[in-house]
Design a protein around this motif. Structure first.
Motif, PDB file in Angstrom:
ATOM      1  N   SER A 190       0.633  -1.213  -0.517  1.00  0.00           N
ATOM      2  CA  SER A 190       0.101  -0.073  -0.246  1.00  0.00           C
ATOM      3  C   SER A 190       0.655   1.436  -0.270  1.00  0.00           C
ATOM      4  CB  SER A 190      -1.084  -0.021   1.130  1.00  0.00           C
ATOM      5  OG  SER A 190      -1.818  -0.540   0.903  1.00  0.00           O
ATOM      6  N   HIS A 191       2.282   1.571   0.748  1.00  0.00           N
ATOM      7  CA  HIS A 191       2.649   2.701   1.027  1.00  0.00           C
ATOM      8  C   HIS A 191       3.755   3.122  -0.247  1.00  0.00           C
ATOM      9  CE1 HIS A 191      -0.470   3.507   3.807  1.00  0.00           C
ATOM     10  NE2 HIS A 191       0.218   1.953   4.426  1.00  0.00           N
ATOM     11  N   ILE A 192       4.159   2.180  -0.627  1.00  0.00           N
ATOM     12  CA  ILE A 192       5.026   1.999  -1.820  1.00  0.00           C
ATOM     13  C   ILE A 192       4.908   3.310  -2.520  1.00  0.00           C
ATOM     14  CG2 ILE A 192       6.275   1.278  -4.099  1.00  0.00           C
ATOM     15  CD1 ILE A 192       6.104  -1.184  -3.179  1.00  0.00           C
ATOM     16  N   PRO A 199      -2.365  12.872   0.817  1.00  0.00           N
ATOM     17  CA  PRO A 199      -2.150  12.704   2.074  1.00  0.00           C
ATOM     18  C   PRO A 199      -2.131  11.160   2.266  1.00  0.00           C
ATOM     19  CG  PRO A 199      -3.433  14.270   2.459  1.00  0.00           C
ATOM     20  CD  PRO A 199      -3.749  13.673   0.992  1.00  0.00           C
ATOM     21  N   CYS A 200      -1.612  10.044   2.827  1.00  0.00           N
ATOM     22  CA  CYS A 200      -1.998   8.403   3.450  1.00  0.00           C
ATOM     23  C   CYS A 200      -1.828   8.791   4.980  1.00  0.00           C
ATOM     24  CB  CYS A 200      -0.279   7.977   2.573  1.00  0.00           C
ATOM     25  SG  CYS A 200      -1.007   6.197   2.957  1.00  0.00           S
ATOM     26  N   SER A 201      -2.426   7.183   5.272  1.00  0.00           N
ATOM     27  CA  SER A 201      -2.812   7.421   6.469  1.00  0.00           C
ATOM     28  C   SER A 201      -1.279   6.876   7.253  1.00  0.00           C
ATOM     29  CB  SER A 201      -2.896   6.138   7.412  1.00  0.00           C
ATOM     30  OG  SER A 201      -2.713   5.087   6.169  1.00  0.00           O
ATOM     31  N   CYS A 202      -0.056   6.765   6.412  1.00  0.00           N
ATOM     32  CA  CYS A 202       1.318   6.343   7.296  1.00  0.00           C
ATOM     33  C   CYS A 202       1.935   7.720   7.435  1.00  0.00           C
ATOM     34  CB  CYS A 202       1.621   5.550   6.366  1.00  0.00           C
ATOM     35  SG  CYS A 202       2.660   6.382   4.546  1.00  0.00           S
ATOM     36  N   GLY A 203       1.400   9.042   7.103  1.00  0.00           N
ATOM     37  CA  GLY A 203       2.132  10.015   7.000  1.00  0.00           C
ATOM     38  C   GLY A 203       2.278  11.045   5.815  1.00  0.00           C
ATOM     39  N   GLY A 226       1.864  10.153  -1.531  1.00  0.00           N
ATOM     40  CA  GLY A 226       1.958   9.463  -3.249  1.00  0.00           C
ATOM     41  C   GLY A 226       2.128   8.447  -2.830  1.00  0.00           C
ATOM     42  N   CYS A 227       1.241   7.696  -2.154  1.00  0.00           N
ATOM     43  CA  CYS A 227       1.254   6.192  -1.685  1.00  0.00           C
ATOM     44  C   CYS A 227       0.530   5.217  -3.069  1.00  0.00           C
ATOM     45  CB  CYS A 227       0.490   5.802  -0.207  1.00  0.00           C
ATOM     46  SG  CYS A 227       2.157   6.246   0.224  1.00  0.00           S
ATOM     47  N   TRP A 228       1.174   4.476  -2.992  1.00  0.00           N
ATOM     48  CA  TRP A 228       0.078   2.626  -4.265  1.00  0.00           C
ATOM     49  C   TRP A 228      -1.043   2.924  -4.106  1.00  0.00           C
ATOM     50  CZ3 TRP A 228       1.358  -2.391  -5.406  1.00  0.00           C
ATOM     51  CH2 TRP A 228       0.973  -3.069  -6.641  1.00  0.00           C
TER      52      TRP A 228
HETATM   53 ZN   LIG Z   1       0.701   5.768   2.546  1.00  0.00          ZN
END
Ligand SMILES: [Zn+2]
Length: 389
Positions: A244-246, A254-258, A261-263
């Motif tokens: 997910s976070h590649i 913005p992504c939950s990982c902080g 641009g995450c996949w």
């Molecule tokens: Zn992410």
């Protein structure tokens, strides 16, 4: 030089595994046939078969024709001697429970809708109630159930039976062994994508797979199961396959990982649905978008073309890191093999000087959306292959 130590237990266990696998595959064999097929001595085969009969997983079923002398007994595998239970927690807030026999055939399947996963003790009590009701209905006693395997959408320590975190369900820090007393059965846990790739390896169409990446493209995320040299690779921090976070773009939502641009924000199922909505102003399901594409709707075709591009970027990165024999596409997209795979293959390989179509097989999960739950049910089954005196 270190002396070589012969591990008698390991040899006994390996013999048991090979004999049982052959019997499961062929269903009925004589001791002589097993001995010849596996090049294991007749006394060793006989000892194992007697053990299987004592455990109830095989029986003597008449005699075979003989060219002379005593007619040899036929040994028959009994797939309903034991059962296993698979439970899958899905990000769509559904708990699926299946009862599988020793052939991994789903004998019973039911869904519990679970809008909120916060009260784990009550959820486990409901699951336990459903399992007991199913077993009672089928007159199966607990001693014929090998255990319960859980496929979980998060980071899992399978040895500690611990779920670190499942962000899609908003839960974490759950020790599943705490619930073994409630179920009165051993519990096993695995990440859902890992469970799915194990099932594809054990039960799917391509049993000779060695290096495999399983991609589970889900509504909110993209999870992977990685097999290297025939073995599941969990990684140092149990995070291998968190695709997910590649990052595939410098900018992006913005992504939950902080980060951004995450996949997953480009290639998850929700991203596909969002792209279609943006183009048409109307909502459609995955089935709906594929149906409209087949009916010749230009917007559906353009949406899937753009979406396949995003999926392909991530897969190209994975191919360059891992160089696997197979990439298996799981989740809902596995139902659209004919419509989606040719498009995806073209996007992955066209114009690439290093990656070539023939180097890797991009295929759909042969177990479709059952892959993860069958993998969960396989976890307790492993016991039957390793048990020995
Ligand atoms: Zn992410």
């Amino acid at each position: 030089m270190k002396p070589i130590v012969i591990d008698q237990n390991a040899i006994r266990s390996e013999n048991r595994r090979r004999i049982l696998h052959l019997l499961v595959r062929e269903r009925e064999l004589t001791i002589l046939e097993i001995s010849q097929a596996l090049e294991i001595s007749i006394p060793t085969v006989t000892k194992n078969i007697n053990q299987f009969i004592a455990e109830g997983i095989a029986e003597e079923a008449g005699t075979s024709a003989s060219t002379g002398g005593r007619r040899p007994a036929i040994i028959r595998f009994l797939p309903n001697a034991y059962y296993s239970i698979g439970v899958e927690f899905s990000a769509e807030r559904v708990i699926r429970i299946v009862l599988a026999n020793l052939d991994s055939h789903i004998e019973d399947s039911l869904n519990l809708v679970c809008p909120d996963f916060q009260d784990m003790p009550s959820i486990m009590a409901s699951i336990c109630e459903q399992i007991n009701a199913t077993l009672n209905e089928r007159h199966i006693s607990l001693k014929h159930v090998l255990g319960i395997g859980f496929a979980l959408p998060g980071t899992v320590n399978e040895d500690r039976k611990f779920l670190y975190a499942a962000p899609s369900l908003g839960i974490g820090q759950i020790l599943f062994s705490d619930y073994e007393a409630l179920f009165r059965l051993p519990i096993f846990v695995e990440n859902d994508a890992n469970a799915a790739v194990m099932a594809e390896l054990a039960l799917g169409d391509l049993p000779a797979m060695k290096n495999v990446v399983f991609l589970s493209i889900l509504p909110h995320s993209i999870r992977g199961g990685i097999v290297v040299g025939g073995h599941l690779y969990h990684g140092c921090n149990k995070r291998a396959g968190k695709f997910s976070h590649i990052a595939i773009a410098l900018d992006g939502a913005p992504c939950s990982c902080g980060r951004s641009g995450c996949w997953e924000s480009f290639a998850s199922i929700n991203a596909l649905l969002g792209m279609y909505r943006e183009r048409t102003g109307a909502s459609a399901s995955v089935d709906g978008i594929f149906a409209r594409m087949k009916a010749g709707e230009a917007t559906a075709q353009q949406t899937l073309d753009q979406y396949a591009n995003y999926v392909a970027i991530g897969i190209r990165n994975i191919l360059l890191i891992q160089d696997p024999h197979y990439v298996i596409l799981g989740g809902v997209l596995s139902r659209f093999e004919e419509e989606f795979l040719p498009l995806l293959r073209e996007k992955i390989f066209s114009g690439h000087a290093i990656l070539q179509q023939d180097d890797v097989q991009i295929i759909c999960a042969s177990l479709k959306e059952d892959a993860a739950i069958l993998g969960a049910a396989l976890l307790p089954l492993e016991k039957i292959y390793t048990a020995h005196e």
